[in-house]
Design a protein around this motif. Structure first.
Motif, PDB file in Angstrom:
ATOM      1  N   ASP A  28      -5.238   2.772 -20.745  1.00 55.69           N
ATOM      2  CA  ASP A  28      -5.089   2.760 -19.292  1.00 55.69           C
ATOM      3  C   ASP A  28      -3.858   1.978 -18.854  1.00 55.69           C
ATOM      4  OD1 ASP A  28      -7.417   4.268 -18.790  1.00 55.69           O
ATOM      5  OD2 ASP A  28      -8.658   2.468 -18.935  1.00 55.69           O
ATOM      6  N   TYR A  29      -3.531   0.911 -19.586  1.00 58.71           N
ATOM      7  CA  TYR A  29      -2.361   0.118 -19.213  1.00 58.71           C
ATOM      8  C   TYR A  29      -1.092   0.953 -19.222  1.00 58.71           C
ATOM      9  CZ  TYR A  29      -4.842  -4.303 -18.989  1.00 58.71           C
ATOM     10  OH  TYR A  29      -5.689  -5.308 -18.619  1.00 58.71           O
ATOM     11  N   SER A  30      -1.023   1.951 -20.074  1.00 56.45           N
ATOM     12  CA  SER A  30       0.155   2.820 -20.093  1.00 56.45           C
ATOM     13  C   SER A  30       0.136   3.815 -18.927  1.00 56.45           C
ATOM     14  CB  SER A  30       0.256   3.559 -21.426  1.00 56.45           C
ATOM     15  OG  SER A  30      -0.817   4.461 -21.574  1.00 56.45           O
ATOM     16  N   ASN A  31      -1.006   3.930 -18.252  1.00 60.16           N
ATOM     17  CA  ASN A  31      -1.134   4.850 -17.124  1.00 60.16           C
ATOM     18  C   ASN A  31      -1.116   4.147 -15.772  1.00 60.16           C
ATOM     19  OD1 ASN A  31      -1.365   7.189 -18.724  1.00 60.16           O
ATOM     20  ND2 ASN A  31      -3.504   6.715 -19.128  1.00 60.16           N
ATOM     21  N   ILE A  32      -0.778   2.861 -15.758  1.00 57.81           N
ATOM     22  CA  ILE A  32      -0.718   2.125 -14.489  1.00 57.81           C
ATOM     23  C   ILE A  32       0.417   2.692 -13.648  1.00 57.81           C
ATOM     24  CG2 ILE A  32      -0.152  -0.097 -13.429  1.00 57.81           C
ATOM     25  CD1 ILE A  32      -1.681  -1.419 -15.751  1.00 57.81           C
ATOM     26  N   LYS A  33       0.090   2.996 -12.401  1.00 53.63           N
ATOM     27  CA  LYS A  33       1.076   3.559 -11.486  1.00 53.63           C
ATOM     28  C   LYS A  33       1.402   2.609 -10.334  1.00 53.63           C
ATOM     29  CE  LYS A  33       1.116   7.299 -13.881  1.00 53.63           C
ATOM     30  NZ  LYS A  33       2.199   7.566 -14.794  1.00 53.63           N
ATOM     31  N   TYR A  34       0.468   1.737  -9.991  1.00 53.58           N
ATOM     32  CA  TYR A  34       0.684   0.763  -8.919  1.00 53.58           C
ATOM     33  C   TYR A  34       0.195  -0.595  -9.376  1.00 53.58           C
ATOM     34  CZ  TYR A  34       2.045   4.161  -5.420  1.00 53.58           C
ATOM     35  OH  TYR A  34       2.730   5.117  -4.718  1.00 53.58           O
ATOM     36  N   GLU A  35       0.938  -1.634  -8.986  1.00 50.18           N
ATOM     37  CA  GLU A  35       0.556  -3.005  -9.292  1.00 50.18           C
ATOM     38  C   GLU A  35       0.736  -3.864  -8.040  1.00 50.18           C
ATOM     39  OE1 GLU A  35       2.013  -4.750 -12.994  1.00 50.18           O
ATOM     40  OE2 GLU A  35       2.783  -2.767 -13.522  1.00 50.18           O
ATOM     41  N   TRP A  36      -0.168  -4.803  -7.882  1.00 50.36           N
ATOM     42  CA  TRP A  36      -0.081  -5.795  -6.814  1.00 50.36           C
ATOM     43  C   TRP A  36      -0.284  -7.167  -7.439  1.00 50.36           C
ATOM     44  CZ3 TRP A  36      -2.957  -1.349  -6.656  1.00 50.36           C
ATOM     45  CH2 TRP A  36      -2.681  -0.433  -5.643  1.00 50.36           C
ATOM     46  N   ARG A  37       0.198  -8.179  -6.777  1.00 49.61           N
ATOM     47  CA  ARG A  37       0.022  -9.559  -7.238  1.00 49.61           C
ATOM     48  C   ARG A  37      -0.469 -10.391  -6.062  1.00 49.61           C
ATOM     49  NH1 ARG A  37      -0.688 -13.185 -10.999  1.00 49.61           N
ATOM     50  NH2 ARG A  37       0.580 -15.043 -10.892  1.00 49.61           N
ATOM     51  N   LYS A  38      -1.656 -10.918  -6.216  1.00 51.95           N
ATOM     52  CA  LYS A  38      -2.249 -11.805  -5.216  1.00 51.95           C
ATOM     53  C   LYS A  38      -2.327 -11.164  -3.828  1.00 51.95           C
ATOM     54  CE  LYS A  38      -1.279 -16.135  -7.532  1.00 51.95           C
ATOM     55  NZ  LYS A  38      -0.841 -17.517  -7.358  1.00 51.95           N
ATOM     56  N   HIS A  39      -2.766  -9.927  -3.768  1.00 52.26           N
ATOM     57  CA  HIS A  39      -2.998  -9.228  -2.497  1.00 52.26           C
ATOM     58  C   HIS A  39      -4.482  -9.413  -2.183  1.00 52.26           C
ATOM     59  CE1 HIS A  39      -2.948  -6.455   0.731  1.00 52.26           C
ATOM     60  NE2 HIS A  39      -2.328  -5.422   0.158  1.00 52.26           N
ATOM     61  N   LYS A  66       2.316  -3.532   2.890  1.00 51.14           N
ATOM     62  CA  LYS A  66       1.872  -2.442   3.757  1.00 51.14           C
ATOM     63  C   LYS A  66       2.448  -1.080   3.347  1.00 51.14           C
ATOM     64  CE  LYS A  66       0.389  -1.543   8.329  1.00 51.14           C
ATOM     65  NZ  LYS A  66      -0.235  -2.340   9.347  1.00 51.14           N
ATOM     66  N   ASP A  67       3.752  -1.008   3.132  1.00 49.94           N
ATOM     67  CA  ASP A  67       4.358   0.270   2.738  1.00 49.94           C
ATOM     68  C   ASP A  67       3.847   0.717   1.370  1.00 49.94           C
ATOM     69  OD1 ASP A  67       5.819   0.545   5.077  1.00 49.94           O
ATOM     70  OD2 ASP A  67       7.649  -0.335   4.228  1.00 49.94           O
ATOM     71  N   GLN A  68       3.721  -0.220   0.437  1.00 49.98           N
ATOM     72  CA  GLN A  68       3.206   0.139  -0.888  1.00 49.98           C
ATOM     73  C   GLN A  68       1.771   0.634  -0.784  1.00 49.98           C
ATOM     74  OE1 GLN A  68       3.868  -2.581  -4.175  1.00 49.98           O
ATOM     75  NE2 GLN A  68       1.912  -1.997  -5.097  1.00 49.98           N
ATOM     76  N   ASP A  69       0.959  -0.017   0.033  1.00 51.60           N
ATOM     77  CA  ASP A  69      -0.432   0.404   0.194  1.00 51.60           C
ATOM     78  C   ASP A  69      -0.515   1.823   0.759  1.00 51.60           C
ATOM     79  OD1 ASP A  69      -1.076  -2.134  -0.710  1.00 51.60           O
ATOM     80  OD2 ASP A  69      -1.790  -2.855   1.227  1.00 51.60           O
ATOM     81  N   LYS A  70       0.319   2.104   1.753  1.00 50.82           N
ATOM     82  CA  LYS A  70       0.342   3.455   2.331  1.00 50.82           C
ATOM     83  C   LYS A  70       0.779   4.483   1.290  1.00 50.82           C
ATOM     84  CE  LYS A  70       1.538   2.159   7.068  1.00 50.82           C
ATOM     85  NZ  LYS A  70       2.626   2.255   8.074  1.00 50.82           N
ATOM     86  N   ASN A  71       1.803   4.146   0.519  1.00 49.20           N
ATOM     87  CA  ASN A  71       2.280   5.048  -0.531  1.00 49.20           C
ATOM     88  C   ASN A  71       1.218   5.251  -1.596  1.00 49.20           C
ATOM     89  OD1 ASN A  71       4.789   5.444   0.664  1.00 49.20           O
ATOM     90  ND2 ASN A  71       5.733   3.761  -0.448  1.00 49.20           N
ATOM     91  N   PHE A  72       0.482   4.199  -1.910  1.00 46.31           N
ATOM     92  CA  PHE A  72      -0.588   4.315  -2.886  1.00 46.31           C
ATOM     93  C   PHE A  72      -1.641   5.313  -2.416  1.00 46.31           C
ATOM     94  CE2 PHE A  72      -4.949   2.968  -3.885  1.00 46.31           C
ATOM     95  CZ  PHE A  72      -4.977   3.389  -5.211  1.00 46.31           C
ATOM     96  N   VAL A  73      -2.062   5.214  -1.170  1.00 46.08           N
ATOM     97  CA  VAL A  73      -3.083   6.130  -0.644  1.00 46.08           C
ATOM     98  C   VAL A  73      -2.578   7.572  -0.721  1.00 46.08           C
ATOM     99  CG1 VAL A  73      -4.340   6.841   1.435  1.00 46.08           C
ATOM    100  CG2 VAL A  73      -4.220   4.417   0.817  1.00 46.08           C
ATOM    101  N   LYS A  74      -1.355   7.793  -0.319  1.00 42.86           N
ATOM    102  CA  LYS A  74      -0.779   9.140  -0.363  1.00 42.86           C
ATOM    103  C   LYS A  74      -0.743   9.659  -1.798  1.00 42.86           C
ATOM    104  CE  LYS A  74       3.421  11.641   0.906  1.00 42.86           C
ATOM    105  NZ  LYS A  74       4.773  11.521   1.461  1.00 42.86           N
ATOM    106  N   TRP A  75      -0.263   8.839  -2.711  1.00 37.94           N
ATOM    107  CA  TRP A  75      -0.190   9.212  -4.131  1.00 37.94           C
ATOM    108  C   TRP A  75      -1.585   9.495  -4.696  1.00 37.94           C
ATOM    109  CZ3 TRP A  75      -2.408   6.288  -8.059  1.00 37.94           C
ATOM    110  CH2 TRP A  75      -2.137   6.721  -9.353  1.00 37.94           C
ATOM    111  N   ALA A  76      -2.533   8.603  -4.428  1.00 33.41           N
ATOM    112  CA  ALA A  76      -3.884   8.742  -4.969  1.00 33.41           C
ATOM    113  C   ALA A  76      -4.554  10.010  -4.465  1.00 33.41           C
ATOM    114  CB  ALA A  76      -4.718   7.510  -4.624  1.00 33.41           C
TER     115      ALA A  76
END
Length: 136
Positions: free
Chosen positions: A24-35, A110-120
Motif C-alpha cells: 500500500d505504501y507504494s500506492n500512496i497518492k495523498y499525504e498530510w502532516r498534522k492535519h 484546503k486546495d489539497q483536500d478538494k483535489n483529494f475528493v475530486k481524485w478519490a
C-alpha cells in the motif's frame, strides 16, 4: 514525532482489509502532516463505521491499526466538511497531531483536500478502492 496521514489505492479485486501493507505504501497518492481536523473527521467516520473497534480508545483515533475504506457518501461528507472548514471536526486534544495549529492547517490544506475528493471520486468511479490511514 507527529501525525502522518495517507490516502492510497487498492484495485477493485483486492480482498485485503485492515492495516496498511508495504504494498500500500507504494500506492500512496495523498499525504498530510498534522492535519488535525481531517484526522478528527476520519476518526469520527471510522467510529461510525466500526463502533466496536473504538471501545476504550482515547485520543484522535486509530494509529495504523486499521485503514478506512472511503465511499462516495463519505466523500460527500468530507466535501461538506471542507467547505465548512471542518467546523464540526475541532480537535480539542492531540498536541502531537497538530491540534495547536489546526486552523492554519485547514487553510494550508484546503486546495489539497478538494483535489483529494475530486481524485478519490474518479478512482471510485473507475472501480478502485480508496483508503485513508494514519500513524504517529
Amino acid at each position: 514525532m507527529g501525525l502522518d496521514q495517507y490516502a492510497y489505492l487498492r484495485n477493485k479485486d483486492s480482498k485485503l482489509n485492515g492495516t496498511i501493507t508495504d504494498e500500500d505504501y507504494s500506492n500512496i497518492k495523498y499525504e498530510w502532516r498534522k492535519h488535525a481536523r481531517l484526522q478528527v473527521f476520519m476518526r469520527d467516520l471510522h467510529r461510525e463505521k466500526n463502533p466496536d473497534a473504538h471501545k476504550g480508545n482515547f485520543g484522535l483515533g486509530f494509529n495504523n491499526e486499521s485503514s478506512l475504506e472511503l465511499t462516495i457518501e463519505d466523500l460527500e461528507k468530507l466535501e461538506k466538511a471542507i467547505k465548512e472548514d471542518y467546523f464540526n471536526s475541532f480537535a480539542d486534544d492531540g498536541y502531537f497531531w497538530g491540534q495547536q495549529f489546526q486552523e492554519e492547517s485547514v487553510k494550508e490544506y484546503k486546495d489539497q483536500d478538494k483535489n483529494f475528493v475530486k481524485w478519490a471520486r474518479q478512482e471510485l468511479k473507475d472501480g478502485n478502492k480508496v483508503f485513508y490511514s494514519c500513524s504517529w
